[in-house]
Design a protein around this motif. Structure first.
Motif, short mmCIF file in Angstrom:
data_model
loop_
_atom_site.label_atom_id
_atom_site.label_comp_id
_atom_site.label_asym_id
_atom_site.label_seq_id
_atom_site.Cartn_x
_atom_site.Cartn_y
_atom_site.Cartn_z
N SER A 104 13.32 -10.06 -13.86
CA SER A 104 12.37 -10.11 -12.75
C SER A 104 11.05 -9.46 -13.14
O SER A 104 10.95 -8.77 -14.16
N SER A 105 10.05 -9.63 -12.28
CA SER A 105 8.76 -8.96 -12.50
C SER A 105 8.92 -7.45 -12.37
O SER A 105 8.14 -6.69 -12.93
N HIS A 121 13.45 -3.10 -7.28
CA HIS A 121 12.99 -4.19 -6.42
C HIS A 121 12.33 -3.67 -5.16
O HIS A 121 11.72 -4.43 -4.42
N ASP A 145 16.60 -7.37 -15.71
CA ASP A 145 17.22 -8.51 -15.01
C ASP A 145 16.34 -9.76 -15.03
O ASP A 145 16.65 -10.74 -14.38
N SER A 185 11.53 -5.70 -13.55
CA SER A 185 11.94 -5.18 -14.85
C SER A 185 10.83 -5.38 -15.89
O SER A 185 10.74 -4.59 -16.83
N ASP A 186 9.96 -6.37 -15.69
CA ASP A 186 8.79 -6.50 -16.56
C ASP A 186 7.92 -5.25 -16.46
O ASP A 186 7.35 -4.79 -17.46
N THR A 211 20.74 -6.53 -20.78
CA THR A 211 20.70 -7.37 -19.58
C THR A 211 22.12 -7.71 -19.19
O THR A 211 22.79 -8.50 -19.86
#
Length: 158
Positions: free
Chosen positions: A10-11, A117, A8, A13-14, A35
């Motif tokens: 975001s960090s 998250h 997505d 998903s990183d 994505t």
């Protein structure tokens, strides 16, 4: 082995990308990065009040943003993984939960690796949890990668 990697941008998903990049996968494995993106609903019930270009522009922007996330991850994994592992990616239109589960079924994924998250119970109740829905409904194994968030006490100790 077929690994589906939903992102997505975001960090969180990183962290999942980094986890996949750090592992020695069997030769001839495939990583498919997706994505999902969703076009927001109309801000007014009178859809006719908005120009037709409005929705086209929003969809194009959402698709381009999603594809940019995919492209960065594909490049990173192609550099990090053994050359026998193929890496592909695509932006998928639709609600994230459904798009991920549908793609896992369609592509016959062996494993889904995704970030979380880390929402608490109240936030999950209000916002929902894509990773929780995927874990609950996927027909293959799912690994949820949690990114460690620094706490104030950790920052003081450093």
């Amino acid at each position: 082995m077929r690994i589906l990697l939903p992102l997505d941008g975001s960090s969180f998903s990183d962290a999942a990308v980094n986890e996949v990049a750090s592992r020695p996968w069997p030769a001839s494995s495939e990583v498919r990065i997706v994505t999902p993106f969703q076009v927001p609903v109309s801000p007014t019930p009178e859809v006719w009040a908005l120009p037709t270009e409005y929705f086209e522009t929003i969809e194009r922007t959402a698709r381009e943003s999603a594809q940019a996330v995919v492209d960065v991850a594909v490049a990173k994994l192609r550099d990090a993984l053994d050359k026998s592992v193929s890496v592909s990616g695509e932006a998928l239109a639709g609600p994230p939960r459904e798009a991920i589960l549908d793609e896992a079924d369609r592509w016959k994924a062996d494993l889904i690796v995704m970030g979380s998250h880390g929402y608490g119970a109240w936030q999950r109740f209000l916002l929902g949890s894509v990773s929780q829905a995927v874990v609950s409904h996927a027909k293959c194994s799912v690994e949820v990668v949690h990114r460690r968030v620094a706490h104030k006490t950790d920052a003081k100790a450093a």
